[in-house]
Enzyme design. Structure first.
Site, mmCIF file in Angstrom:
data_model
loop_
_atom_site.group_PDB
_atom_site.id
_atom_site.type_symbol
_atom_site.label_atom_id
_atom_site.label_comp_id
_atom_site.label_asym_id
_atom_site.label_seq_id
_atom_site.Cartn_x
_atom_site.Cartn_y
_atom_site.Cartn_z
ATOM 1 N N GLU A 49 15.166 -2.380 -59.915
ATOM 2 C CA GLU A 49 14.690 -3.742 -59.442
ATOM 3 C C GLU A 49 13.706 -3.411 -58.302
ATOM 4 O O GLU A 49 14.178 -2.845 -57.297
ATOM 5 C CB GLU A 49 15.857 -4.568 -58.940
ATOM 6 C CG GLU A 49 15.344 -6.052 -58.762
ATOM 7 C CD GLU A 49 15.414 -6.676 -59.856
ATOM 8 O OE1 GLU A 49 14.870 -7.942 -59.782
ATOM 9 O OE2 GLU A 49 15.531 -6.249 -60.905
ATOM 10 N N ASP A 60 15.454 -12.477 -48.064
ATOM 11 C CA ASP A 60 15.830 -11.201 -47.534
ATOM 12 C C ASP A 60 16.214 -11.036 -45.844
ATOM 13 O O ASP A 60 15.720 -11.748 -45.064
ATOM 14 C CB ASP A 60 14.724 -10.291 -47.835
ATOM 15 C CG ASP A 60 14.231 -9.866 -49.293
ATOM 16 O OD1 ASP A 60 15.544 -9.663 -49.966
ATOM 17 O OD2 ASP A 60 13.317 -9.957 -49.759
#
Length: 269
Positions: A49, A60
């Site tokens: 990924e 994030d």
């Protein structure tokens, strides 16, 4: 059959789950980033990924934001990322490669053009982190026309209607969210998601890979015993990079060892 299908079928035959590490491409620089990918695969990563550096990664936490900043500071651009992806694909022809990106990046390239570039580089799937399934029609159609699997997030509070939509819309795999919030290892993946994995299977959704807060082998085992096909780990991988920026040989060795330990947790005894 797609690379994901071939990978998952081979793992199922061996009674193994999938371990998928996440890294930001170009972190800490383009050259070392390619060595990092090699180290992850050497450790036994079943798929990759990969993030493309972006200045405002909404989902994030600080660890992966740091990775984005390091890559951007090393002048890693989306154009360079596609060149790097092509190199990775050439060297590793069978491993599934997924991208985790944000909608702005896709729009700035032109939606159809972005997916065409992905196809040319040998990418297998794209997950757009800030586009929920119900707003994804344009992206999904562009993905499918480029033979790219559209990946969608299944949140921990998904209702039946959303689960059925996911099952019919997603390809490749289903990204099963351990919890709401942002990525990071400080917030562990504790919640049991068995009710979701059993319904996803009943609706014939693509195999679920659990992500967010996965940093230890026992969490990989737990994800699989909860019905996920495997697990994705990002912040814990990126933390190893961040902690060893000045000793790349140690970094690469530690990354390989980390993946070996996490992968071992996917193997049925």
């Amino acid at each position: 059959m797609s690379r994901y299908q071939l990978c998952f079928e081979a793992l199922a035959q061996k009674q193994q789950g999938a371990f998928v590490p996440f890294v930001t491409l170009g972190d800490p620089d383009a050259e070392l980033s390619l060595k990092i990918i090699d180290a992850l695969i050497e450790g036994g990563a079943d798929a990759l990924e990969i993030g493309i550096p972006f200045s405002d990664p909404l989902a994030d936490g600080p660890t992966i934001q740091g990775a984005n900043l390091r890559a951007l500071n090393a002048n890693v651009t989306p154009t360079l990322c596609f060149e790097l992806l092509s190199q990775i694909r050439q060297k590793h022809p069978t491993i599934p490669i997924g991208l985790l990106v944000y909608a702005n990046l896709v729009f700035s390239n032109g939606v159809d053009n972005f997916y065409h570039k992905c196809q040319q580089a040998g990418v297998d799937s794209v997950l757009i982190g800030d586009v929920p399934l119900r707003e994804a029609k344009q992206f999904r159609e562009a993905a499918l026309s480029a033979n790219i699997a559209p990946i969608f997030i299944c949140p921990p509070n998904a209702d039946d209607e959303l689960l059925q939509e996911l099952a019919t819309s997603a390809e490749g795999y289903t990204y099963l969210l351990s919890r709401a919030g942002v990525t990071g290892t400080d917030k562990r993946a504790e919640q049991s998601l068995t009710h979701l994995t059993s319904k996803l299977k009943a609706y014939n959704a693509p195999p679920a890979l659990q992500g967010f807060g996965i940093s230890e082998p026992q969490q990989v085992s737990q994800a699989i015993s909860n019905g996920a096909f495997g697990a994705i780990s990002g912040s814990a991988v990126v933390q190893i990079i961040e902690n060893n920026l000045h000793q790349p040989d140690v970094m690469l060795k530690m990354l390989t060892q980390f993946v070996q330990q996490m992968k071992a947790a996917t193997i049925s005894v």
